[in-house]
Design a protein around this motif. Structure first.
Motif, PDB file in Angstrom:
ATOM      1  N   LEU A  13     -32.374  27.331 -11.240  1.00  0.00           N
ATOM      2  CA  LEU A  13     -33.496  26.467 -11.613  1.00  0.00           C
ATOM      3  C   LEU A  13     -34.837  27.142 -11.326  1.00  0.00           C
ATOM      4  N   MET A  14     -34.935  27.849 -10.224  1.00  0.00           N
ATOM      5  CA  MET A  14     -36.179  28.540  -9.890  1.00  0.00           C
ATOM      6  C   MET A  14     -36.469  29.667 -10.882  1.00  0.00           C
ATOM      7  N   VAL A  15     -35.439  30.421 -11.240  1.00  0.00           N
ATOM      8  CA  VAL A  15     -35.612  31.507 -12.214  1.00  0.00           C
ATOM      9  C   VAL A  15     -35.988  30.932 -13.575  1.00  0.00           C
ATOM     10  N   ALA A  16     -35.328  29.858 -13.986  1.00  0.00           N
ATOM     11  CA  ALA A  16     -35.635  29.234 -15.274  1.00  0.00           C
ATOM     12  C   ALA A  16     -37.063  28.693 -15.294  1.00  0.00           C
ATOM     13  N   THR A  17     -37.510  28.129 -14.183  1.00  0.00           N
ATOM     14  CA  THR A  17     -38.885  27.643 -14.100  1.00  0.00           C
ATOM     15  C   THR A  17     -39.872  28.800 -14.235  1.00  0.00           C
ATOM     16  N   THR A  45     -35.082  23.996 -20.816  1.00  0.00           N
ATOM     17  CA  THR A  45     -35.266  22.652 -20.275  1.00  0.00           C
ATOM     18  C   THR A  45     -33.969  21.860 -20.318  1.00  0.00           C
ATOM     19  N   TYR A  46     -33.218  21.980 -21.419  1.00  0.00           N
ATOM     20  CA  TYR A  46     -31.932  21.277 -21.504  1.00  0.00           C
ATOM     21  C   TYR A  46     -30.984  21.750 -20.405  1.00  0.00           C
ATOM     22  N   PHE A  47     -30.857  23.054 -20.227  1.00  0.00           N
ATOM     23  CA  PHE A  47     -29.930  23.566 -19.224  1.00  0.00           C
ATOM     24  C   PHE A  47     -30.390  23.239 -17.801  1.00  0.00           C
ATOM     25  N   ARG A  50     -29.541  19.543 -17.400  1.00  0.00           N
ATOM     26  CA  ARG A  50     -28.084  19.419 -17.257  1.00  0.00           C
ATOM     27  C   ARG A  50     -27.648  19.814 -15.854  1.00  0.00           C
ATOM     28  N   ALA A  51     -28.226  20.872 -15.319  1.00  0.00           N
ATOM     29  CA  ALA A  51     -27.887  21.309 -13.962  1.00  0.00           C
ATOM     30  C   ALA A  51     -28.288  20.250 -12.939  1.00  0.00           C
ATOM     31  N   VAL A  52     -29.446  19.639 -13.130  1.00  0.00           N
ATOM     32  CA  VAL A  52     -29.887  18.593 -12.205  1.00  0.00           C
ATOM     33  C   VAL A  52     -28.945  17.395 -12.270  1.00  0.00           C
TER      34      VAL A  52
END
Length: 91
Positions: A13-17, A45-47, A50-52
């Motif tokens: 999530l941190m890397v995606a952000t 954003t979808y992934f 989904r992870a959250v």
């Protein structure tokens, strides 16, 4: 130290952000965001959502109804954002 699934999800999530922030920073100053950048941010954003839902809300092992409800809501909201983007291109 053993990394758990939740730790790896948090790291992802941190890397995606960071990636979405960099994409937004690259397009800064342009009147219109390219469709490829919008699609990339929407997919990330979808992934992330989904992870959250599956890991942080711990809905991975519950009935399909609850997972479907929240993931369907996520898809619905992303669809509305995509529709607003598309209508903005036509204006």
């Amino acid at each position: 130290m053993k990394l758990r699934r939740l730790d790896l999800t948090w790291l992802m999530l941190m890397v995606a952000t960071l990636v979405t922030w960099l994409i937004g920073d690259l397009d800064q100053g342009r009147a219109r965001v390219p469709a490829a950048a919008m699609l990339t941010v929407a997919l990330i954003t979808y992934f992330k959502g989904r992870a959250v839902v599956l890991d942080f809300m711990d809905l991975r092992r519950v009935k399909v109804f609850w997972r479907g409800l929240l993931l369907g809501w996520l898809i619905f909201v992303l669809g509305l954002v995509a529709l607003a983007y598309w209508l903005g291109l036509r204006a």
